[in-house]
Enzyme design. Structure first.
Site, PDB file in Angstrom:
ATOM      1  CE  LYS A   1      -4.941  -3.437  -6.588  1.00  0.00           C
ATOM      2  NZ  LYS A   1      -5.259  -2.893  -5.262  1.00  0.00           N
TER       3      LYS A   1
HETATM    4  N1  GLU Z   1      -6.104  -5.192  -2.616  1.00  0.00           N
HETATM    5  C1  GLU Z   1      -6.167  -4.493  -1.367  1.00  0.00           C
HETATM    6  C2  GLU Z   1      -6.090  -2.991  -1.598  1.00  0.00           C
HETATM    7  O1  GLU Z   1      -6.437  -2.500  -2.653  1.00  0.00           O
HETATM    8  C3  GLU Z   1      -5.146  -5.012  -0.365  1.00  0.00           C
HETATM    9  C4  GLU Z   1      -3.719  -4.911  -0.776  1.00  0.00           C
HETATM   10  C5  GLU Z   1      -2.762  -5.613   0.189  1.00  0.00           C
HETATM   11  O2  GLU Z   1      -3.179  -6.042   1.243  1.00  0.00           O
HETATM   12  O3  GLU Z   1      -1.584  -5.693  -0.155  1.00  0.00           O
HETATM   13  O4  GLU Z   1      -5.774  -2.241  -0.712  1.00  0.00           O
END
Ligand code: GLU
Length: 434
Positions: free
Chosen positions: A123
């Site tokens: 993240k």
């Molecule tokens: N931000 C989204 C999540 O928390 C998607 C992450 C992604 O598609 O890599 O799952």
């Protein structure tokens, strides 16, 4: 084992102070502890799997519209690369911090494992207030962050995506900046990008669609019919608005929704399509929407509805309000909306919580489809994307449900058990490189 036993502290760590709104990483570890105890996880594996693999912190200089330089701080936490390249969104927020990004990165690891997507977890975050920045400032911020992360990102290494306050345009700037440095157009370096640049049909709606799929699956288990069910949705962004719209299309009555401007209630059911159109034409805000009564956030969370879908942010269902929740099902479109202490109260009261790492996994599932399509240079129809997404979400829901039943625990702990056992199994086969 009763649900109460499950919430006793595990043997793996010294008991942490019993806080309600723990730091989010601690909230992740508390659930991890319970699952690790069920799995009788080797203590060495425990330490390995709970610890982030890499934490990158960068200073980002941006020439603001005034001509002055302003420094921003950016993060990218790679929690795990055991199952494959790391995957996860990037959020822009004034209060984002390393502990939060560490938690979100770990949740990505378990989320990908739960839905059988061959990625590790990561993240990113930038401390900024995008609502106070011009498009030009946001572009320069995004491009410099990407340039600073050139050795981190990559289609085989670490693949960002949108998260809170980031969108297709920001993904397009990441793609372009990365591609300029790489001297070739590298579409698979990022997902959730515009369809014109190799994005996938159905990606924007995927998280909300996944929320709808698992909510209907949970309703079926409880013998609830969509056409007779009522729903409250907290958050009207990319996740909440789509989940509300799709659940309404399935026949549910959406009694309340909220966004940053407040809560909106209509006992006869809100017209979600009209609200989406209103928000789009009023600067992404429902402020002043006419066909609803105002409702506070606390009132929305404690409404007498069948389904509550928190689709906004962390720490919304806490010890303060968990005993006031009337919903039979909580479907977590957001990451981390329920604290561990609230989990225990909800479990005792028999509320079925579909945990974030299952409920909102539709986004990363279609991100995986997008990455596959980019690498093949062959694009699927929206219908094909949606059918495959529904299949994977159903399969994940069923296997989490069965895991929870087998261990007489909650769906959340069932999801952790499933996710952790998969990653631990892969780690065992890979071994420890020395
Ligand atoms: N931000 C989204 C999540 O928390 C998607 C992450 C992604 O598609 O890599 O799952």
């Amino acid at each position: 084992m009763s649900s109460k036993d499950v919430y006793k502290r595990s043997v793996y760590r010294e008991p942490a102070p019993v806080l309600d709104q723990d730091n989010p990483f601690q909230a992740m570890v508390e659930r991890f502890d319970v699952a690790a105890r069920i799995l009788e996880l080797d203590p060495g594996f425990y330490e390995y799997l709970v610890t982030p693999a890499k934490i990158h912190i960068v200073g980002i200089p941006v020439v603001m519209d005034t001509g002055k330089i302003k420094m921003f701080e950016g993060y990218r936490v790679i929690h795990s690369e055991i199952l494959g390249p790391s995957k996860g969104g990037i959020r822009y927020a004034p209060d984002v911090n390393v502990e939060e990004v560490k938690a979100l990165a770990a949740w990505m690891t378990w989320k990908c494992a739960v839905v059988d997507v061959p990625f590790g977890g990561a993240k990113g975050g930038i401390v900024c207030n995008p609502r106070e920045m011009s498009p030009g400032e946001l572009e320069r911020l995004t491009r410099r962050y990407t340039a600073n992360m050139m050795d981190v990102f990559g289609p085989e290494r670490d693949i960002p995506a949108p998260d809170m306050n980031t969108n297709e345009q920001i993904m397009a700037w990441i793609l372009d900046t990365y591609s300029m440095h790489a001297r070739r157009t590298e579409t698979a370096v990022v997902t959730g990008k515009p369809i014109l640049l190799g994005g996938s049909a159905g990606r924007r709606e995927a998280t909300g669609r996944g929320v709808m799929t698992v909510t209907l699956a949970a309703m079926e288990r409880l013998g609830l019919r969509a056409s007779e069910s009522t729903v409250a949705v907290q958050g009207f962004g990319n996740v909440g608005s789509v989940a509300a719209d799709l659940l309404a299309k399935q026949g549910c009555r959406i009694l309340a929704v909220s966004d940053v401007s407040g809560g909106y209630y209509n006992a006869n059911g809100l017209d979600i399509q009209a609200m989406i159109a209103y928000s789009a034409s009023h600067g992404n805000s429902l402020e002043g929407y006419p066909d609803a009564e105002p409702i506070s956030n606390d009132e929305l969370l404690s409404l007498d509805v069948d389904v509550l879908a928190p689709c906004a942010k962390e720490d919304q269902v806490t010890l303060k309000n968990a005993d006031k929740i009337h919903a039979k099902i909580i479907s977590e479109g957001a990451n981390g909306p329920t604290t561990p202490k609230a989990d225990a109260v909800l479990a005792d009261r028999g509320v079925l919580v579909i945990p974030d790492i299952l409920a909102n996994a539709g986004g990363v599932t279609v991100s995986y489809f997008e990455w596959v399509q980019d690498r093949q240079g062959y694009f699927w129809t929206e219908d094909r994307v949606n059918r495959r997404l529904d299949r994977m979400m159903h399969a994940a829901f069923d296997s989490v449900f069965e895991t929870a039943q087998k261990h007489d625990t909650t769906l959340r702990i069932g999801a952790y058990v499933r996710g952790i056992s998969k990653v631990a199994g892969a780690l065992k086969i890979r071994g420890i490189y020395a």
